[in-house]
Design a protein around this motif. Sequence first.
Motif, PDB file in Angstrom:
ATOM      1  N   GLU A 216      -9.402   4.857   0.221  1.00 25.29           N
ATOM      2  CA  GLU A 216     -10.525   5.771   0.463  1.00 25.29           C
ATOM      3  C   GLU A 216     -11.081   6.328  -0.848  1.00 25.29           C
ATOM      4  N   THR A 217     -10.198   6.530  -1.837  1.00 24.57           N
ATOM      5  CA  THR A 217     -10.654   6.987  -3.147  1.00 24.57           C
ATOM      6  C   THR A 217     -11.409   5.877  -3.859  1.00 24.57           C
ATOM      7  N   LYS A 218     -10.908   4.646  -3.756  1.00 25.68           N
ATOM      8  CA  LYS A 218     -11.594   3.508  -4.356  1.00 25.68           C
ATOM      9  C   LYS A 218     -12.996   3.344  -3.778  1.00 25.68           C
ATOM     10  N   ALA A 219     -13.132   3.562  -2.475  1.00 29.40           N
ATOM     11  CA  ALA A 219     -14.450   3.426  -1.834  1.00 29.40           C
ATOM     12  C   ALA A 219     -15.421   4.463  -2.390  1.00 29.40           C
ATOM     13  N   GLU A 220     -14.944   5.692  -2.582  1.00 29.59           N
ATOM     14  CA  GLU A 220     -15.796   6.742  -3.154  1.00 29.59           C
ATOM     15  C   GLU A 220     -16.122   6.458  -4.616  1.00 29.59           C
ATOM     16  N   LEU A 221     -15.126   5.966  -5.359  1.00 28.00           N
ATOM     17  CA  LEU A 221     -15.362   5.604  -6.760  1.00 28.00           C
ATOM     18  C   LEU A 221     -16.454   4.554  -6.870  1.00 28.00           C
TER      19      LEU A 221
END
Length: 251
Positions: A216-221
């Motif tokens: 989920e953090t990778k998607a936001e990044l």
Amino acid sequence: MLHRAEGIVIRSMDYGEGNKIITLCTEVAGKVGVLVRGAKKVKSRHAALTQLFTYGEYVYFRNGTGLATLNAGELIESHHKLRADLIKAAYSSYACELLDRVLQDDETGAFWFHQLKACLSALEEDKDPQVILNLYEMKILQAAGYGPELSVCISCGNERKDEDLLLSPTLGGVICRYCKHLDPPAMPIAPRTLRVLRLFAQLDLRRLGSIDIKEETKAELKEAMRAFMDIQLGLKLKSRGFLDQMDKYDI
């Protein structure tokens, strides 16, 4: 005048019946276009030096600022694994095309060279390609003078809690909720993602170790860096389009 420089091939194209023109990102001379005579011939001793992503030492003759001519060269790292893998080739192509479009011919290339070299090595070592490219994009933005302000509100200059900050690619950094009226489309961003972006701003790609970031953090990044790249640089890259197609079909 004869020059000797370590360089990475960031573009390669056929020229005439048997020649190639390559674009090198060099450590000492910035971006250099080099004509390699006979490179397309089967028995050419220079053929390997003209392949995309190749890292080598190049000896070339250049008179003024025009196209150089290769005299000799030595292969340091072929990066054949990058060319043999579709996903790695796609990400590597994007890294090279992005640098080619941003780096001007007369700019000193040491920083760009080392970041690209580290990027290609990390991709070859099977580190997460999206995270590598997002970190590389941050270095490109910073080197081009568009590094985002991620510590204080870019509008009022006040320090705020991470929970009170939004991402404003248009203004070039974070903006607090009290200044949101200045950029209504500002993007919400999770505090953990903001911390990773700050880490990217401080981290040199050459110092990148093991990486483990939640999906989920990778998607936001990915969304955040894409917005910064599109708005701050505004480049239309063929390799970016291919990466988008890969995402679309989940390759």
